[in-house]
Scaffold this active site. Structure first.
Site: not given
Length: 378
Positions: A19, A272, A274
């Site tokens: 994120d 791994r 995104e």
């Protein structure tokens, strides 16, 4: 000359560094490639510090690379920016949302990456919120009619320079800088960035018996525990360990600015989440994706949708080998034959990965598409 808007990006850290990795990269590109004013609000400055070492985790407000970075709980009394981005549906502070009712900014929910067909129907659609404002959903994807994937304007140029023969000494210098020896000549190079995975032991067994020397680069992270279990010993950054034809190197956790170099250096990249998946595609090298597993198993639909699109133009044997290996890696169980079949198809996969960049370019770049959308609403 660019129209300069004020952008507020909100991020809550949930998936390790995915994120905040996406949010920080977007902030940087908006600032440096599009000359926008950017504030980044984040609830975990330690996570940002890992990716961007100049971040001071104890400072609630600071400027980093011309971007204002602020802890999410510090001070939201200032006027909202003209564009407000909530990354991955994170919840905006209620006081801030109240102010948005007055200033009426362009409100965008930057969604998770997906190649599922339905995102083409929902990309760019507004949704009326309880406060009367429209929130628009923006989908990063490899499908046409979506937001595309994010990259810096000079990324491909820097990549070309790095892998050029004329810059071979630069590669050696970079490896030396992070404490690694020069690769064995004609070795096959693999980077490993993944969640814990029981299949790593099978891979190590395969690589140790390989006819070709294999250099394996493992940055510190969650997969390190699987490597330690295999060797039955603690491992730390700077360690190198030989097992048959395989030489494993443990790297420190790499900042964003360094991770691209590793992707460009290697012949095959395990990634791994995104953020690293997107960077692996822009690297133009074959990759294996360890998708973030969800309790409802929705990640399998997402994984299959991605490889359906990605492998559409591959020959049948290469497509089968690629999909089968990725499913095995995510099931955490890899047979010897799966690796063998993948390597048989590596020339086709390598050419396809290079060609894939042209497809990504045809979609338009994500931050450019965001800027274009915002300006259309001003």
């Amino acid at each position: 000359m660019q129209t300069q808007l004020n952008w507020d990006i909100f991020c809550t850290v949930i998936d390790n560094y995915g994120d905040i990795g996406v949010s920080w990269r977007l902030a940087k590109i908006l600032r440096h490639d599009f000359q926008q004013n950017v504030r980044l609000f984040v609830d975990d400055l330690n996570a940002l510090h890992t990716l961007v070492p100049e971040t001071d985790p104890v400072l609630n407000q600071q400027f980093i690379q011309q971007i204002e970075v602020q802890h999410l709980n510090y001070d939201l009394s200032t006027r909202p920016g003209e564009v407000v981005i909530e990354a991955f549906g994170c919840e905006l502070p209620s006081d801030y949302v109240e102010q948005m009712k007055i200033s009426k900014p362009i409100w965008i929910n930057l969604e998770y990456f997906s190649a599922e067909p339905w995102v083409q129907d929902f990309h760019g659609l507004p949704s009326k919120q309880a406060n009367g404002l429209d929130k628009t959903f923006f989908f990063p994807s490899i499908l046409s009619g979506t937001g595309g994937l994010m990259r810096e304007a000079d990324l491909l140029q820097r990549r070309a320079q790095f892998i050029s023969r004329h810059h071979h000494t630069g590669i050696k210098a970079w490896l030396s800088e992070i404490g690694l020896p020069e690769p064995i000549q004609n070795s096959f190079k693999v980077s490993l960035f993944a969640y814990e995975n029981k299949a790593l032991a099978s891979l190590f067994d395969n690589w140790a018996k390989s006819e070709q020397p294999i250099e394996v680069y493992l940055p510190q992270g969650r997969l390190l525990s699987s490597a330690q279990a295999y060797f039955n010993q603690p491992l730390k950054a700077g360690d190198s360990i030989q097992q048959g034809q395989m030489r494993l190197h443990i790297l420190p956790f790499l900042p964003q600015s360094q991770y691209d170099h590793l992707l460009w250096l290697c012949d095959l990249n395990f990634v791994r989440g995104e953020e690293s998946l997107v960077r692996a595609q822009w690297a133009g090298k074959p990759f294996v994706w360890h998708i973030y597993p969800t309790e409802d198993d929705a990640h399998w639909t997402k994984l299959n949708a991605f490889f359906d699109v990605y492998s559409h133009t591959l020959n049948p044997a290469a497509k089968q080998a690629l999909i089968s290996f990725n499913q095995s890696w995510n099931h955490q169980k890899i047979e010897h034959q799966a690796w063998h079949l993948l390597m048989q198809q590596w020339p086709s996969l390598n050419q396809h990965a290079e060609n894939w960049i042209n497809h990504l370019e045809s979609l338009g770049e994500l931050s450019a598409n965001l800027v274009k959308f915002a300006k259309s609403k001003v």
